[in-house]
Design a protein around this motif. Structure first.
Motif, mmCIF file in Angstrom:
data_model
loop_
_atom_site.group_PDB
_atom_site.id
_atom_site.type_symbol
_atom_site.label_atom_id
_atom_site.label_comp_id
_atom_site.label_asym_id
_atom_site.label_seq_id
_atom_site.Cartn_x
_atom_site.Cartn_y
_atom_site.Cartn_z
ATOM 1 N N ALA A 11 31.660 70.997 -31.649
ATOM 2 C CA ALA A 11 31.028 72.234 -32.144
ATOM 3 C C ALA A 11 32.066 73.133 -32.814
ATOM 4 N N GLY A 12 33.054 72.494 -33.481
ATOM 5 C CA GLY A 12 34.115 73.277 -34.129
ATOM 6 C C GLY A 12 33.698 73.731 -35.513
ATOM 7 N N TYR A 13 34.533 73.451 -36.517
ATOM 8 C CA TYR A 13 34.250 73.911 -37.874
ATOM 9 C C TYR A 13 33.056 73.168 -38.486
ATOM 10 N N TRP A 14 33.032 71.840 -38.350
ATOM 11 C CA TRP A 14 32.022 71.042 -39.066
ATOM 12 C C TRP A 14 30.766 70.761 -38.236
ATOM 13 N N GLY A 15 30.916 70.647 -36.916
ATOM 14 C CA GLY A 15 29.783 70.311 -36.049
ATOM 15 C C GLY A 15 28.532 71.160 -36.297
ATOM 16 N N CYS A 34 27.407 68.904 -27.597
ATOM 17 C CA CYS A 34 28.438 68.650 -26.585
ATOM 18 C C CYS A 34 29.802 69.046 -27.140
ATOM 19 N N ASP A 35 30.538 69.839 -26.381
ATOM 20 C CA ASP A 35 31.917 70.184 -26.761
ATOM 21 C C ASP A 35 32.693 70.427 -25.474
ATOM 22 N N LEU A 36 33.979 70.053 -25.488
ATOM 23 C CA LEU A 36 34.828 70.330 -24.324
ATOM 24 C C LEU A 36 34.782 71.813 -23.997
ATOM 25 N N ASP A 37 34.588 72.625 -25.030
ATOM 26 C CA ASP A 37 34.463 74.075 -24.870
ATOM 27 C C ASP A 37 32.962 74.432 -24.937
ATOM 28 N N ASP A 39 31.353 77.071 -24.121
ATOM 29 C CA ASP A 39 31.025 78.400 -24.674
ATOM 30 C C ASP A 39 30.913 78.343 -26.196
ATOM 31 N N ARG A 40 31.806 77.567 -26.793
ATOM 32 C CA ARG A 40 31.752 77.419 -28.255
ATOM 33 C C ARG A 40 30.417 76.789 -28.669
ATOM 34 N N ALA A 41 29.996 75.759 -27.941
ATOM 35 C CA ALA A 41 28.719 75.099 -28.251
ATOM 36 C C ALA A 41 27.564 76.088 -28.073
ATOM 37 N N ALA A 72 31.613 64.946 -34.497
ATOM 38 C CA ALA A 72 32.428 65.831 -35.342
ATOM 39 C C ALA A 72 33.591 66.365 -34.524
ATOM 40 N N THR A 73 34.330 65.436 -33.920
ATOM 41 C CA THR A 73 35.552 65.793 -33.185
ATOM 42 C C THR A 73 36.744 65.381 -34.059
ATOM 43 N N PRO A 74 37.978 65.804 -33.714
ATOM 44 C CA PRO A 74 39.132 65.429 -34.555
ATOM 45 C C PRO A 74 39.288 63.916 -34.693
ATOM 46 N N THR A 77 40.298 61.384 -31.986
ATOM 47 C CA THR A 77 39.393 61.132 -30.857
ATOM 48 C C THR A 77 38.228 60.215 -31.245
ATOM 49 N N HIS A 78 38.113 59.853 -32.535
ATOM 50 C CA HIS A 78 36.925 59.098 -32.962
ATOM 51 C C HIS A 78 36.805 57.764 -32.238
ATOM 52 N N LEU A 79 37.942 57.077 -32.035
ATOM 53 C CA LEU A 79 37.866 55.767 -31.376
ATOM 54 C C LEU A 79 37.270 55.901 -29.980
ATOM 55 N N VAL A 94 29.596 59.007 -37.589
ATOM 56 C CA VAL A 94 30.912 59.575 -37.311
ATOM 57 C C VAL A 94 31.451 60.248 -38.569
ATOM 58 N N GLU A 95 32.140 61.378 -38.328
ATOM 59 C CA GLU A 95 32.747 62.087 -39.453
ATOM 60 C C GLU A 95 33.870 61.265 -40.076
ATOM 61 N N LYS A 96 34.166 61.556 -41.311
ATOM 62 C CA LYS A 96 35.317 60.915 -41.955
ATOM 63 C C LYS A 96 36.591 61.508 -41.355
ATOM 64 N N PRO A 97 37.699 60.806 -41.279
ATOM 65 C CA PRO A 97 37.812 59.371 -41.473
ATOM 66 C C PRO A 97 37.286 58.636 -40.247
ATOM 67 N N HIS A 123 30.377 60.211 -45.107
ATOM 68 C CA HIS A 123 31.073 60.416 -46.381
ATOM 69 C C HIS A 123 30.140 61.310 -47.203
ATOM 70 N N THR A 124 30.204 62.595 -46.890
ATOM 71 C CA THR A 124 29.183 63.544 -47.343
ATOM 72 C C THR A 124 28.933 63.490 -48.850
ATOM 73 N N TYR A 125 30.017 63.427 -49.624
ATOM 74 C CA TYR A 125 29.843 63.521 -51.089
ATOM 75 C C TYR A 125 29.019 62.369 -51.655
ATOM 76 N N PRO A 171 39.786 61.182 -48.126
ATOM 77 C CA PRO A 171 38.610 60.352 -47.833
ATOM 78 C C PRO A 171 37.416 60.709 -48.718
ATOM 79 N N HIS A 172 37.306 61.979 -49.107
ATOM 80 C CA HIS A 172 36.209 62.351 -49.998
ATOM 81 C C HIS A 172 36.330 61.613 -51.340
ATOM 82 N N ASP A 173 37.500 61.743 -51.964
ATOM 83 C CA ASP A 173 37.691 61.141 -53.296
ATOM 84 C C ASP A 173 37.569 59.625 -53.226
HETATM 85 N N1 LIG Z 1 32.302 65.684 -44.067
HETATM 86 C C1 LIG Z 1 33.011 66.744 -44.372
HETATM 87 O O1 LIG Z 1 32.947 67.292 -45.480
HETATM 88 C C2 LIG Z 1 33.914 67.330 -43.316
HETATM 89 C C3 LIG Z 1 34.390 68.632 -43.436
HETATM 90 C C4 LIG Z 1 35.215 69.127 -42.412
HETATM 91 C C5 LIG Z 1 35.580 68.317 -41.344
HETATM 92 N N2 LIG Z 1 35.098 67.043 -41.297
HETATM 93 C C6 LIG Z 1 35.471 66.144 -40.177
HETATM 94 O O2 LIG Z 1 34.847 66.608 -38.989
HETATM 95 C C7 LIG Z 1 35.666 66.278 -37.868
HETATM 96 C C8 LIG Z 1 35.910 67.547 -37.062
HETATM 97 O O3 LIG Z 1 36.630 68.465 -37.856
HETATM 98 P P1 LIG Z 1 36.581 70.042 -37.536
HETATM 99 O O4 LIG Z 1 37.345 70.701 -38.638
HETATM 100 O O5 LIG Z 1 35.209 70.470 -37.225
HETATM 101 O O6 LIG Z 1 37.475 70.080 -36.182
HETATM 102 P P2 LIG Z 1 37.575 71.285 -35.136
HETATM 103 O O7 LIG Z 1 38.903 71.141 -34.478
HETATM 104 O O8 LIG Z 1 37.220 72.596 -35.778
HETATM 105 O O9 LIG Z 1 36.419 70.975 -34.056
HETATM 106 C C9 LIG Z 1 36.461 69.854 -33.226
HETATM 107 C C10 LIG Z 1 35.692 70.176 -31.931
HETATM 108 O O10 LIG Z 1 35.610 68.970 -31.179
HETATM 109 C C11 LIG Z 1 35.754 69.307 -29.801
HETATM 110 N N3 LIG Z 1 36.179 68.102 -29.085
HETATM 111 C C12 LIG Z 1 37.349 67.439 -29.174
HETATM 112 N N4 LIG Z 1 37.346 66.345 -28.386
HETATM 113 C C13 LIG Z 1 36.120 66.303 -27.804
HETATM 114 C C14 LIG Z 1 35.491 65.411 -26.890
HETATM 115 N N5 LIG Z 1 36.137 64.325 -26.420
HETATM 116 N N6 LIG Z 1 34.234 65.672 -26.490
HETATM 117 C C15 LIG Z 1 33.578 66.766 -26.931
HETATM 118 N N7 LIG Z 1 34.121 67.651 -27.808
HETATM 119 C C16 LIG Z 1 35.376 67.421 -28.226
HETATM 120 C C17 LIG Z 1 36.788 70.425 -29.812
HETATM 121 O O11 LIG Z 1 36.705 71.208 -28.611
HETATM 122 C C18 LIG Z 1 36.389 71.211 -31.058
HETATM 123 O O12 LIG Z 1 35.462 72.253 -30.764
HETATM 124 C C19 LIG Z 1 36.932 65.632 -38.431
HETATM 125 O O13 LIG Z 1 36.799 64.234 -38.399
HETATM 126 C C20 LIG Z 1 36.951 66.111 -39.874
HETATM 127 O O14 LIG Z 1 37.621 65.220 -40.753
HETATM 128 C C21 LIG Z 1 34.272 66.543 -42.243
#
Ligand SMILES: NC(=O)c1ccc[n+]([C@@H]2O[C@H](COP(=O)([O-])OP(=O)(O)OC[C@H]3O[C@@H](n4cnc5c(N)ncnc54)[C@H](O)[C@@H]3O)[C@@H](O)[C@H]2O)c1
Length: 354
Positions: A11-15, A34-37, A39-41, A72-74, A77-79, A94-97, A123-125, A171-173
């Motif tokens: 639930a960070g920037y992209w979630g 679902c987010d480790l945080d 409150d953020r979710a 949408a986690t870093p 952590t995708h694996l 799963v988000e890129k990459p 791969h949004t674009y 990854p976008h390009d």
């Molecule tokens: N498609 C797009 O255009 C686009 C744009 C931005 C980011 N992204 C991708 O989105 C993904 C996330 O990027 P972001 O900028 O949102 O990151 P971020 O750091 O802002 O947010 C990640 C969130 O994941 C949570 N998290 C981490 N591990 C976790 C786990 N095991 N279980 C639950 N929650 C967990 C963190 O607490 C955090 O809130 C990345 O892969 C990034 O490349 C894609």
């Protein structure tokens, strides 16, 4: 399967964008954020949502109401997150990459294949009307033979702690290139140059040069430090050239019937032939009308459709692997001072092509 229960993980920037678009997609029923945080979710969902919040991936994956997850986690952590979801029998977006390395991405593709589950890349674009038009035009032969691609993606970006600018933005390009290129034009080798003028610990400015089969070349410039935002791509062909300016909503694509022709008049001597060999074509420019649609809405619709129809999505796990194979070669090149290195591993004949 009609309605699919979905959990968004992260639930960070992209979630939050995944949450909003999942909730607007018929056929998807958002069960959890679902987010480790936690409150953020909670803040993302607001006070009146009936979607459940959890800080435990295990709890979410144990719930039979959840058939699919969107992650949408870093990247690092995708694996672990995606593998846990696949092991629990859930379809995965799963988000890129796709993963932090090609080997990790391969594990995910193999696990999804073995279980007959959907593994889709955001791969949004690739889901924008502009790329859909480019795909038809370029793969359909509308610009003739592809001669070069040139992509610029620069602005004041979030300097990521865990990945360099290549892994964050390219990854976008790369997914766009792979989506629009004809089957007989594939990446062969890549050279990368980068710099870290602010001491971030990894490249914040990077240039990627890709040799393609048939002698064509692609270039990508990604940069987190530019005060101006530029999102342009030029795709040159033997018959036409397309310019994509993603920041110009009234004219995102411009198709130019202009270019350089080379003719070799047979009845001239060698000296005169050198002077007359190149001629310039000046034809029309056409700006195709494109619908304005949010790409993530199409991503969610494709995720739902690929699961219910039991088919591979447009951007499947293999398209994620293709991107990873180029990024890995680029990182190795960066470490070796910019030498051209072969792109290995991915099968470029399958995957992202529609
Ligand atoms: N498609 C797009 O255009 C686009 C744009 C931005 C980011 N992204 C991708 O989105 C993904 C996330 O990027 P972001 O900028 O949102 O990151 P971020 O750091 O802002 O947010 C990640 C969130 O994941 C949570 N998290 C981490 N591990 C976790 C786990 N095991 N279980 C639950 N929650 C967990 C963190 O607490 C955090 O809130 C990345 O892969 C990034 O490349 C894609």
């Amino acid at each position: 399967m009609g309605t699919i229960g979905l959990a968004v993980i992260g639930a960070g920037y992209w979630g939050p964008n995944l949450v909003r678009n999942a909730q607007a997609t018929p056929g998807l029923r958002l069960e959890y954020l679902c987010d480790l945080d936690a409150d953020r979710a909670r803040r993302v969902l607001g006070d009146y949502s009936t979607v459940r919040v959890s800080d435990s991936l295990d709890e979410v994956l144990a719930d039979p109401a959840v058939q699919a997850v969107a992650i949408a986690t870093p990247a690092k952590t995708h694996l672990s997150v995606a593998m846990a979801a696949l092991a629990a029998g859930k379809h995965v977006l799963v988000e890129k990459p796709l993963a932090a390395t090609y080997a990790e991405g391969r594990q995910l593709v193999d696990a999804a294949d073995a279980r007959g589950l959907t593994l889709m890349l955001d791969h949004t674009y690739c889901y924008t009307p502009a790329v859909a038009h480019l795909r038809d035009l370029v793969r359909g032969g509308g610009i003739g033979a592809v001669q070069y691609l040139d992509s610029v993606r620069i602005n004041l970006g979030l300097v990521q702690p865990d990945v360099d600018v290549l892994w964050d933005l390219a990854p976008h390009d790369l997914s766009i290139f792979l989506s629009i290129l004809p089957d007989d034009v594939a990446p062969l080798a890549v050279a990368a140059h980068g710099s870290d003028p602010i001491g971030a610990g990894h490249a914040c400015v990077a240039h990627l040069t890709i040799q393609l089969t048939g002698g064509a070349m692609a270039h990508v410039h990604v940069n987190w430090l530019s005060p101006t935002k530029i999102r342009t791509m030029v795709i040159g062909g033997s018959a036409r050239t397309v310019v994509w300016d993603d920041l110009n909503p009234t004219q995102r694509l411009s198709v130019y019937d202009r270019g350089v022709d080379r003719s070799v008049p047979g009845d001239l001597g060698a000296e005169k032939r050198a002077q007359t060999i190149v001629s310039y074509r000046t034809g029309d420019m056409v700006a195709p009308a494109l619908p304005e649609k949010e790409a993530l809405r199409a991503v969610m619709a494709e995720f739902h459709a690929s699961i219910t129809e039991g088919r591979a999505p447009l951007t499947d796990g293999r398209s994620g692997l293709q991107v990873l194979s180029i990024l890995e070669a680029a990182s190795a090149s960066l470490a070796q001072g910019g030498a051209f290195l072969p792109v290995l591993g991915a099968d470029f004949r399958e995957g992202v092509k529609a």
